[in-house]
Design an enzyme around this catalytic site. Structure first.
Site, PDB file in Angstrom:
ATOM      1  N   GLY A  33     -27.394 -16.665  13.567  1.00 32.32           N
ATOM      2  CA  GLY A  33     -27.359 -18.029  14.078  1.00 32.32           C
ATOM      3  C   GLY A  33     -25.974 -18.332  14.600  1.00 32.32           C
ATOM      4  N   HIS A  34     -25.811 -18.357  15.925  1.00 30.32           N
ATOM      5  CA  HIS A  34     -24.513 -18.636  16.525  1.00 30.32           C
ATOM      6  C   HIS A  34     -24.473 -20.104  16.944  1.00 30.32           C
ATOM      7  CE1 HIS A  34     -23.535 -14.161  17.549  1.00 30.32           C
ATOM      8  NE2 HIS A  34     -23.723 -14.405  16.269  1.00 30.32           N
ATOM      9  N   ASP A  83     -21.119 -15.413   9.808  1.00 27.28           N
ATOM     10  CA  ASP A  83     -20.887 -16.869   9.860  1.00 27.28           C
ATOM     11  C   ASP A  83     -19.432 -17.213  10.159  1.00 27.28           C
ATOM     12  OD1 ASP A  83     -23.622 -17.255   8.952  1.00 27.28           O
ATOM     13  OD2 ASP A  83     -22.884 -16.708   6.960  1.00 27.28           O
ATOM     14  N   GLN A 133     -23.901 -11.091  12.817  1.00 27.46           N
ATOM     15  CA  GLN A 133     -23.528 -10.844  11.420  1.00 27.46           C
ATOM     16  C   GLN A 133     -22.023 -10.534  11.320  1.00 27.46           C
ATOM     17  OE1 GLN A 133     -26.665  -8.999  12.484  1.00 27.46           O
ATOM     18  NE2 GLN A 133     -27.599 -10.919  11.931  1.00 27.46           N
ATOM     19  N   LYS A 162     -18.493 -16.833  15.618  1.00 25.38           N
ATOM     20  CA  LYS A 162     -18.474 -16.006  16.830  1.00 25.38           C
ATOM     21  C   LYS A 162     -19.021 -16.747  18.045  1.00 25.38           C
ATOM     22  CE  LYS A 162     -20.847 -12.928  14.513  1.00 25.38           C
ATOM     23  NZ  LYS A 162     -20.666 -13.464  13.148  1.00 25.38           N
TER      24      LYS A 162
END
Length: 423
Positions: A40-41, A13, A223, A16
């Site tokens: 989740g980006h 988180d 991650q 990225k």
């Protein structure tokens, strides 16, 4: 020409997706090398927020080829929904997205197994996202998994049924209900049919050919380094290699082809799920970070645990990944703090102080030793260049550079791609 790698250095988180989107104009290929739909980006531009789970973050740039590598575990249903949600942007997925035939497929029963395993752990649960990631990697290592290339084989359904039968015997042992399986399977096979219309290739040839021809390639991790299956806070980790080395195995690229390693970190720390977190805050400061940073998982919506920046943890991640440049995210979250603390070491039970992270220990055994710095305590909305930063923020950046011995080349002061300041 060499392939650059972008990694999160904390517990995920870190932001990225925003950095990949910002750097993307300098690259002709962006490749995901590990993880699955548990990532989740989040990207924000033109006042719109987008969350990508499996598709590389270069997809919004029409001149970039996006690669999903062999190290990724893919949920066909999730990927189909992602593509459909992005159709309004007129993205040519059949041209701009290529998927490795060697990438492993997440089956509906993998999700059921994930839930069954987590439930069986009781109060010792890992904090899984229940997306089927762990069980899929288990099958991969156990040489039982199905891969994207298997979808094209005439006996795919036969192979599918054989693996599902194995899964059902495990689910029976855990007395876990299979009532949802028929509905899940219907969605799954519709997604498999859709998958066959996409570009399914041996992506290792494409990535190496791009590097050899002088194209700029960026490998995008999911991650964070402290969730690595080997070097993270085991067993509270993800199921893949989240490190620079994972970019090699997850894309089929030799170590000699690695160039810059960009390390992404927040100006503070967060963590989702269980596991040690030495600098975690349980007071008003922690709640303030959560509120100001909107610290809720982009995939799960779960509230993130928040704490002060942990220098030993960052130095550990820098060491094992060979980081060459640092990007600091979400500095604006600390705008309203008069005092900012930084953990520079840990006091052990015997009173000794160490600056080495020992992830096999628990947060109760590691008492953080803090240094206090003056906060900038003002808005950064008008900032457009590094020279505009208030002095306490410049002091914070330079203090961290001195401790980490790696230059901080970028500071993010807001979620939009325009709120990215180069140093």
């Amino acid at each position: 020409m060499k392939m650059d790698v972008l990694l999160g250095l904390q517990w995920g988180d870190e932001g990225k997706g925003k950095v990949v989107d910002y750097l993307a104009p300098d690259y002709e290929m962006v490749a995901r090398f590990q993880g699955g739909p548990n990532a989740g980006h989040t990207l924000e531009f033109d006042g719109i927020k987008h969350v990508l789970h499996q598709i590389p973050s270069g997809i919004f740039r029409s001149n970039i080829k996006n690669i999903i590598g062999n190290g990724v575990v893919l949920d066909p249903v999730v990927l189909r929904k992602e593509i459909e949600a992005l159709k309004k942007f007129n993205i040519n997925f059949r041209q701009n997205l290529a998927i490795s035939k060697k990438a492993t497929i997440i089956l509906p029963t993998h999700k059921l197994l994930d839930a069954a395993y987590e439930k069986s752990k009781g109060d010792k649960k890992i904090g899984s996202t229940l997306k089927g990631i762990g069980p899929t990697y288990q099958d991969k290592i156990g040489r039982m998994a199905l891969r994207v290339g298997d979808m094209l084989a005439p006996d795919f359904e036969e192979k599918y049924k054989e693996l599902v039968k194995r899964h059902q015997s495990i689910l029976d042992y855990y007395q876990y209900s299979l009532k949802n399986l028929p509905a899940l399977e219907e969605d799954f096979f519709e997604a498999v049919a859709f998958f066959k219309s996409l570009q399914l290739v041996e992506t290792e040839f494409e990535v190496n050919a791009a590097i050899k021809s002088g194209k700029r390639v960026l490998a995008e991790g999911a991650q964070g380094a402290l969730l690595d299956i080997d070097f993270g806070s085991y067993p509270f980790v993800t199921s893949s290699s989240t490190m620079t080395a994972g970019a090699c195995t997850g894309l089929g690229v030799p170590p000699s082809s690695i160039g810059e390693v960009f390390g992404i970190f927040k100006a503070y720390c967060t963590r989702v799920g269980s596991g040690p977190f030495p600098t975690e805050l349980f007071d008003a400061d922690g709640e303030k970070m959560r509120r100001e940073g909107n610290e809720f998982g982009s995939t799960t919506g779960r509230a993130r645990r928040c704490g002060w920046l942990d220098i030993p943890a960052l130095k550990y991640s820098i060491m094992i990944n060979g980081v060459t440049q640092l990007f600091m995210m979400k500095a604006d979250v600390l705008n309203n703090f008069e005092v900012i603390k930084v953990c520079t070491g840990y006091e052990l039970p015997d009173g000794a102080v160490t600056d080495q992270l020992a992830l096999s220990g628990t947060s109760q055994e590691l008492r953080p030793v803090f240094q206090e710095l003056k906060g900038w305590n003002c808005s950064l909305d008008s900032v457009q260049k590094y020279d505009d930063f208030p002095k306490p923020l410049k002091d914070y950046v330079e203090y961290l550079e001195g401790l980490l011995e790696v230059p901080i080349k970028m500071v993010s002061v807001g979620p939009d791609r325009k709120k990215t300041i180069l140093k």
